[in-house]
Design an enzyme around this catalytic site. Structure first.
Site, mmCIF file in Angstrom:
data_model
loop_
_atom_site.group_PDB
_atom_site.id
_atom_site.type_symbol
_atom_site.label_atom_id
_atom_site.label_comp_id
_atom_site.label_asym_id
_atom_site.label_seq_id
_atom_site.Cartn_x
_atom_site.Cartn_y
_atom_site.Cartn_z
ATOM 1 N N ASP A 30 33.736 46.270 46.836
ATOM 2 C CA ASP A 30 33.517 44.832 46.621
ATOM 3 C C ASP A 30 32.015 44.531 46.670
ATOM 4 O O ASP A 30 31.302 45.021 47.550
ATOM 5 C CB ASP A 30 34.241 44.032 47.709
ATOM 6 C CG ASP A 30 34.346 42.552 47.375
ATOM 7 O OD1 ASP A 30 35.476 42.058 47.257
ATOM 8 O OD2 ASP A 30 33.297 41.895 47.239
ATOM 9 N N HIS A 99 44.345 41.648 42.560
ATOM 10 C CA HIS A 99 43.566 42.655 43.296
ATOM 11 C C HIS A 99 43.985 42.685 44.756
ATOM 12 O O HIS A 99 44.354 41.661 45.329
ATOM 13 C CB HIS A 99 42.063 42.407 43.179
ATOM 14 C CG HIS A 99 41.636 41.015 43.536
ATOM 15 N ND1 HIS A 99 41.777 39.943 42.680
ATOM 16 C CD2 HIS A 99 41.092 40.513 44.667
ATOM 17 C CE1 HIS A 99 41.321 38.850 43.271
ATOM 18 N NE2 HIS A 99 40.901 39.166 44.476
HETATM 19 P P1 5GP Z 1 39.357 36.864 45.831
HETATM 20 O O1 5GP Z 1 38.786 35.731 46.638
HETATM 21 O O2 5GP Z 1 39.613 36.469 44.404
HETATM 22 O O3 5GP Z 1 40.563 37.467 46.480
HETATM 23 O O4 5GP Z 1 38.249 37.992 45.861
HETATM 24 C C1 5GP Z 1 37.486 38.380 44.754
HETATM 25 C C2 5GP Z 1 36.533 39.443 45.239
HETATM 26 O O5 5GP Z 1 35.884 40.010 44.118
HETATM 27 C C3 5GP Z 1 35.422 38.912 46.158
HETATM 28 O O6 5GP Z 1 35.505 39.581 47.412
HETATM 29 C C4 5GP Z 1 34.139 39.222 45.405
HETATM 30 O O7 5GP Z 1 33.089 39.622 46.243
HETATM 31 C C5 5GP Z 1 34.575 40.324 44.461
HETATM 32 N N1 5GP Z 1 33.802 40.361 43.213
HETATM 33 C C6 5GP Z 1 33.569 39.312 42.382
HETATM 34 N N2 5GP Z 1 32.834 39.711 41.320
HETATM 35 C C7 5GP Z 1 32.617 41.048 41.492
HETATM 36 C C8 5GP Z 1 31.909 42.021 40.718
HETATM 37 O O8 5GP Z 1 31.340 41.744 39.656
HETATM 38 N N3 5GP Z 1 31.900 43.300 41.187
HETATM 39 C C9 5GP Z 1 32.527 43.645 42.346
HETATM 40 N N4 5GP Z 1 32.467 44.927 42.724
HETATM 41 N N5 5GP Z 1 33.199 42.746 43.106
HETATM 42 C C10 5GP Z 1 33.246 41.464 42.686
#
Ligand code: 5GP
Length: 142
Positions: A30, A99
């Site tokens: 992440d 995810h």
């Molecule tokens: P959510 O809140 O949708 O469950 O989490 C999305 C996650 O994706 C977040 O922890 C964020 O840091 C991660 N994330 C968002 N954009 C990117 C990216 O471009 N690359 C990576 N490796 N992680 C990402």
């Protein structure tokens, strides 16, 4: 489904620190980790939410989740971890592609912070609710 940043990562248009890839699944670190080793495990299938994912992709993710979790805790030395899977903006989903987060929890407290305001399930409510869910499941062929 609308294009997401994870779709671009799957296609290799955006770089990531990859830790696992097979025909159905990709896992990578992440970019905004809650703790050291915070890893995302995603199906390659473009589904927004878990309830929209095919059984084939769900099975593929489920098959490798324990293995990736083992590798993350072995590599980081974390004594504990959370697996988090958010569905819908109200539930803190920011990237609309399914995810699973693997978030190591360390003795210094870093990792996932959880608020858990538990209630108490009343017997009649439990009976009624479980029956409603069973009814839905009986009509769902996957
Ligand atoms: P959510 O809140 O949708 O469950 O989490 C999305 C996650 O994706 C977040 O922890 C964020 O840091 C991660 N994330 C968002 N954009 C990117 C990216 O471009 N690359 C990576 N490796 N992680 C990402």
């Amino acid at each position: 489904m609308a294009e997401t940043i994870f779709g671009r990562i799957i296609r290799g248009e955006i770089p990531c620190h990859k830790v696992w890839e097979d025909d159905h699944v990709l896992a990578f670190l992440d970019i905004g980790p809650l703790s050291r080793g915070h890893t995302l495990v995603i199906p390659k299938e473009p589904a927004e939410r878990l309830d929209q994912l095919s059984e084939e992709s769900a099975a593929a993710v489920g098959r490798v989740l324990p293995r990736i979790a083992r590798a993350v805790i072995a590599a980081t030395g974390a004594p504990a971890y959370n697996v988090l899977q958010n569905n819908g903006p109200e539930a803190h989903q920011a990237v609309m592609h399914v995810h699973f987060h693997i978030i190591p929890k360390y003795p210094d407290g870093s990792g996932l912070g959880i608020s858990w305001p538990a209630g108490r399930l009343a017997d009649d409510e439990g009976r009624e609710l479980a029956a409603r869910i069973r009814e839905r499941l009986a009509g769902d062929r996957g």
